[in-house]
Design a protein around this motif. Sequence first.
Motif, PDB file in Angstrom:
ATOM      1  N   ARG A  45     -36.827   8.628 -26.405  1.00 11.70           N
ATOM      2  CA  ARG A  45     -36.284   7.370 -25.907  1.00 11.70           C
ATOM      3  C   ARG A  45     -35.841   7.569 -24.463  1.00 11.70           C
ATOM      4  O   ARG A  45     -35.321   8.618 -24.107  1.00 11.70           O
ATOM      5  N   LEU A  46     -36.052   6.544 -23.657  1.00 10.36           N
ATOM      6  CA  LEU A  46     -35.536   6.528 -22.295  1.00 10.36           C
ATOM      7  C   LEU A  46     -34.420   5.506 -22.214  1.00 10.36           C
ATOM      8  O   LEU A  46     -34.586   4.370 -22.671  1.00 10.36           O
ATOM      9  N   ASP A  47     -33.294   5.905 -21.641  1.00  7.63           N
ATOM     10  CA  ASP A  47     -32.171   4.994 -21.502  1.00  7.63           C
ATOM     11  C   ASP A  47     -32.398   4.084 -20.299  1.00  7.63           C
ATOM     12  O   ASP A  47     -31.624   4.065 -19.342  1.00  7.63           O
ATOM     13  N   ALA A  48     -33.504   3.352 -20.342  1.00  9.82           N
ATOM     14  CA  ALA A  48     -33.910   2.505 -19.219  1.00  9.82           C
ATOM     15  C   ALA A  48     -35.056   1.605 -19.676  1.00  9.82           C
ATOM     16  O   ALA A  48     -35.678   1.845 -20.707  1.00  9.82           O
ATOM     17  N   GLY A  95     -52.084   4.688 -11.851  1.00  7.33           N
ATOM     18  CA  GLY A  95     -51.154   3.619 -12.164  1.00  7.33           C
ATOM     19  C   GLY A  95     -49.794   3.853 -11.553  1.00  7.33           C
ATOM     20  O   GLY A  95     -49.569   4.832 -10.821  1.00  7.33           O
ATOM     21  N   HIS A  96     -48.891   2.952 -11.828  1.00 12.50           N
ATOM     22  CA  HIS A  96     -47.524   3.021 -11.331  1.00 12.50           C
ATOM     23  C   HIS A  96     -46.572   2.807 -12.499  1.00 12.50           C
ATOM     24  O   HIS A  96     -46.838   2.009 -13.405  1.00 12.50           O
ATOM     25  N   ILE A  97     -45.458   3.518 -12.473  1.00 18.29           N
ATOM     26  CA  ILE A  97     -44.422   3.332 -13.481  1.00 18.29           C
ATOM     27  C   ILE A  97     -43.101   3.127 -12.753  1.00 18.29           C
ATOM     28  O   ILE A  97     -42.698   3.951 -11.924  1.00 18.29           O
ATOM     29  N   VAL A  98     -42.444   2.020 -13.059  1.00 18.15           N
ATOM     30  CA  VAL A  98     -41.127   1.733 -12.498  1.00 18.15           C
ATOM     31  C   VAL A  98     -40.117   1.819 -13.639  1.00 18.15           C
ATOM     32  O   VAL A  98     -40.228   1.096 -14.632  1.00 18.15           O
ATOM     33  N   ILE A  99     -39.163   2.732 -13.498  1.00 18.39           N
ATOM     34  CA  ILE A  99     -38.163   2.979 -14.533  1.00 18.39           C
ATOM     35  C   ILE A  99     -36.811   2.533 -13.996  1.00 18.39           C
ATOM     36  O   ILE A  99     -36.361   3.013 -12.955  1.00 18.39           O
ATOM     37  N   VAL A 100     -36.167   1.612 -14.703  1.00 14.76           N
ATOM     38  CA  VAL A 100     -34.983   0.940 -14.180  1.00 14.76           C
ATOM     39  C   VAL A 100     -33.843   0.998 -15.193  1.00 14.76           C
ATOM     40  O   VAL A 100     -34.043   0.717 -16.380  1.00 14.76           O
ATOM     41  N   SER A 101     -32.653   1.361 -14.727  1.00 15.15           N
ATOM     42  CA  SER A 101     -31.490   1.418 -15.614  1.00 15.15           C
ATOM     43  C   SER A 101     -31.014   0.025 -15.981  1.00 15.15           C
ATOM     44  O   SER A 101     -31.282  -0.960 -15.281  1.00 15.15           O
ATOM     45  N   LEU A 102     -30.266  -0.052 -17.078  1.00 13.90           N
ATOM     46  CA  LEU A 102     -29.696  -1.338 -17.491  1.00 13.90           C
ATOM     47  C   LEU A 102     -28.675  -1.821 -16.466  1.00 13.90           C
ATOM     48  O   LEU A 102     -28.502  -3.032 -16.276  1.00 13.90           O
ATOM     49  N   LYS A 103     -28.022  -0.888 -15.803  1.00 19.53           N
ATOM     50  CA  LYS A 103     -27.049  -1.256 -14.765  1.00 19.53           C
ATOM     51  C   LYS A 103     -27.735  -2.014 -13.635  1.00 19.53           C
ATOM     52  O   LYS A 103     -27.243  -3.055 -13.177  1.00 19.53           O
ATOM     53  N   LEU A 105     -30.553  -3.618 -13.827  1.00 14.90           N
ATOM     54  CA  LEU A 105     -31.025  -4.902 -14.360  1.00 14.90           C
ATOM     55  C   LEU A 105     -29.914  -5.951 -14.317  1.00 14.90           C
ATOM     56  O   LEU A 105     -30.153  -7.114 -13.977  1.00 14.90           O
ATOM     57  N   ARG A 106     -28.714  -5.517 -14.675  1.00 19.81           N
ATOM     58  CA  ARG A 106     -27.593  -6.461 -14.640  1.00 19.81           C
ATOM     59  C   ARG A 106     -27.308  -6.907 -13.211  1.00 19.81           C
ATOM     60  O   ARG A 106     -27.022  -8.077 -12.952  1.00 19.81           O
ATOM     61  N   GLU A 107     -27.369  -5.947 -12.267  1.00 22.33           N
ATOM     62  CA  GLU A 107     -27.135  -6.288 -10.868  1.00 22.33           C
ATOM     63  C   GLU A 107     -28.189  -7.265 -10.358  1.00 22.33           C
ATOM     64  O   GLU A 107     -27.908  -8.111  -9.507  1.00 22.33           O
ATOM     65  N   ALA A 108     -29.407  -7.139 -10.886  1.00 17.96           N
ATOM     66  CA  ALA A 108     -30.489  -8.045 -10.488  1.00 17.96           C
ATOM     67  C   ALA A 108     -30.461  -9.346 -11.286  1.00 17.96           C
ATOM     68  O   ALA A 108     -31.319 -10.205 -11.109  1.00 17.96           O
ATOM     69  N   ARG A 109     -29.455  -9.471 -12.176  1.00 18.47           N
ATOM     70  CA  ARG A 109     -29.303 -10.657 -13.027  1.00 18.47           C
ATOM     71  C   ARG A 109     -30.564 -10.912 -13.867  1.00 18.47           C
ATOM     72  O   ARG A 109     -31.027 -12.042 -14.002  1.00 18.47           O
ATOM     73  N   LEU A 110     -31.076  -9.811 -14.408  1.00 19.76           N
ATOM     74  CA  LEU A 110     -32.287  -9.909 -15.217  1.00 19.76           C
ATOM     75  C   LEU A 110     -32.028  -9.250 -16.562  1.00 19.76           C
ATOM     76  O   LEU A 110     -31.739  -8.061 -16.632  1.00 19.76           O
ATOM     77  N   ASP A 111     -32.116 -10.007 -17.621  1.00 16.77           N
ATOM     78  CA  ASP A 111     -31.918  -9.482 -18.966  1.00 16.77           C
ATOM     79  C   ASP A 111     -32.878 -10.188 -19.911  1.00 16.77           C
ATOM     80  O   ASP A 111     -32.664 -11.340 -20.294  1.00 16.77           O
ATOM     81  N   LEU A 112     -33.960  -9.500 -20.290  1.00 11.70           N
ATOM     82  CA  LEU A 112     -34.972 -10.122 -21.141  1.00 11.70           C
ATOM     83  C   LEU A 112     -34.426 -10.500 -22.510  1.00 11.70           C
ATOM     84  O   LEU A 112     -34.966 -11.372 -23.176  1.00 11.70           O
ATOM     85  N   LYS A 113     -33.347  -9.839 -22.926  1.00 11.09           N
ATOM     86  CA  LYS A 113     -32.798 -10.186 -24.235  1.00 11.09           C
ATOM     87  C   LYS A 113     -32.169 -11.580 -24.224  1.00 11.09           C
ATOM     88  O   LYS A 113     -31.877 -12.140 -25.271  1.00 11.09           O
ATOM     89  N   ASN A 114     -31.925 -12.106 -23.023  1.00 10.17           N
ATOM     90  CA  ASN A 114     -31.461 -13.493 -22.931  1.00 10.17           C
ATOM     91  C   ASN A 114     -32.602 -14.466 -23.164  1.00 10.17           C
ATOM     92  O   ASN A 114     -32.376 -15.647 -23.417  1.00 10.17           O
ATOM     93  N   LYS A 115     -33.863 -13.990 -22.996  1.00  7.12           N
ATOM     94  CA  LYS A 115     -35.036 -14.820 -23.256  1.00  7.12           C
ATOM     95  C   LYS A 115     -35.635 -14.322 -24.562  1.00  7.12           C
ATOM     96  O   LYS A 115     -36.499 -13.455 -24.591  1.00  7.12           O
ATOM     97  N   ILE A 116     -35.142 -14.866 -25.665  1.00  3.09           N
ATOM     98  CA  ILE A 116     -35.441 -14.291 -26.974  1.00  3.09           C
ATOM     99  C   ILE A 116     -36.933 -14.301 -27.276  1.00  3.09           C
ATOM    100  O   ILE A 116     -37.483 -13.340 -27.809  1.00  3.09           O
ATOM    101  N   GLY A 163     -33.421  -4.153  -3.990  1.00  2.00           N
ATOM    102  CA  GLY A 163     -33.907  -5.518  -3.812  1.00  2.00           C
ATOM    103  C   GLY A 163     -35.372  -5.666  -4.180  1.00  2.00           C
ATOM    104  O   GLY A 163     -35.772  -6.641  -4.838  1.00  2.00           O
ATOM    105  N   LEU A 164     -36.181  -4.691  -3.766  1.00  2.00           N
ATOM    106  CA  LEU A 164     -37.609  -4.754  -4.072  1.00  2.00           C
ATOM    107  C   LEU A 164     -37.877  -4.597  -5.569  1.00  2.00           C
ATOM    108  O   LEU A 164     -38.748  -5.276  -6.126  1.00  2.00           O
ATOM    109  N   VAL A 165     -37.134  -3.694  -6.209  1.00  2.00           N
ATOM    110  CA  VAL A 165     -37.296  -3.513  -7.653  1.00  2.00           C
ATOM    111  C   VAL A 165     -36.924  -4.799  -8.387  1.00  2.00           C
ATOM    112  O   VAL A 165     -37.624  -5.233  -9.313  1.00  2.00           O
ATOM    113  N   GLY A 166     -35.833  -5.446  -7.961  1.00  2.00           N
ATOM    114  CA  GLY A 166     -35.443  -6.704  -8.569  1.00  2.00           C
ATOM    115  C   GLY A 166     -36.522  -7.764  -8.405  1.00  2.00           C
ATOM    116  O   GLY A 166     -36.855  -8.497  -9.345  1.00  2.00           O
TER     117      GLY A 166
END
Length: 294
Positions: A45-48, A95-103, A105-116, A163-166
């Motif tokens: 598991r990745l914590d991201a 290919g490319h892999i972008v690995i992003v922490s939950l922290k 994601l919150r700063e970017a105001r992006l949470d897929l769990k809000n879009k069920i 900013g770019l990751v967001g």
Amino acid sequence: MTGLTNLTIAQLRQTVGYEDGGDEDVMIVSSDKSTEWELFRYPCRLDAVVVALCTAGEGRATINLKECDVLPNTIVVNFPENIIRIDRVSDDFRGHIVIVSLKLLREARLDLKNKISVFMHLKNHPAHRLDPEVARHLQRFCDLIRECAEDAGSMFRKEIVTGLVGAFLHKCCDQLNNLPFDDERSVKSRREILFRQFIELLTLHHKAERSVGFYAEKMHVTPKYMSSLMKEVTGRSAAEWIDEYVILEAKTLLKYSGLSIQEVAYELNFSTQSFFGKYFKQHTGMSPGQYKMQ
């Protein structure tokens, strides 16, 4: 290997010795660099949140014990609670892999769990083929992120990369929103919050707690209300969600950890090996020993 590996971004970077200009909140991997695919030879598991984009070649990954083929112009989204393994990649894989922490994601105001509907779809179908032009557009994003991350002389490197990751993740969501989701139900804000909270608690506690009452108490609702809410929102009861997480963990440990059946039972907080065996057979139709020998 004697257990399921859980990795943070910092641990992943340290393990592979990967210098990408990122930090503990973001890691950018491109396959034309010395990517250590062997690290994911065993389930972990990745914590991201992981977003992978295949631009050439092919590969195969297993997410939550379900195989998915990765072909050119395929995007794969993996959530922190998922168990992932890379089975193979072709010699010409790019290919490319972008690995992003939950922290972040919150700063970017992006949470897929809000879009069920999006979250549920990606849980069951993490890989999707994109239109080639869309894939090229996302690739340009990845190239720019990597270029800025490696610009050691930039005074605002962290802010630019964040900013770019967001922007990249929001662009990905734009495309995911176009997927044909079979879910037209309107979910109110409180239900969204409770669903997200339940999944987060389940991710943390499923190895020790299998009672609906435990999660309901943590969420300050009754077990009956929580079960009916989950059934209405996701089509599955809270108990079914709990059982899925426990069985997935059990199957992974039985197959890949090297632990004995008794040790797996202990790892998952079953009082006896016999109780674990009955629970496992009830949900899979076979004993732990039979599954382990497959």
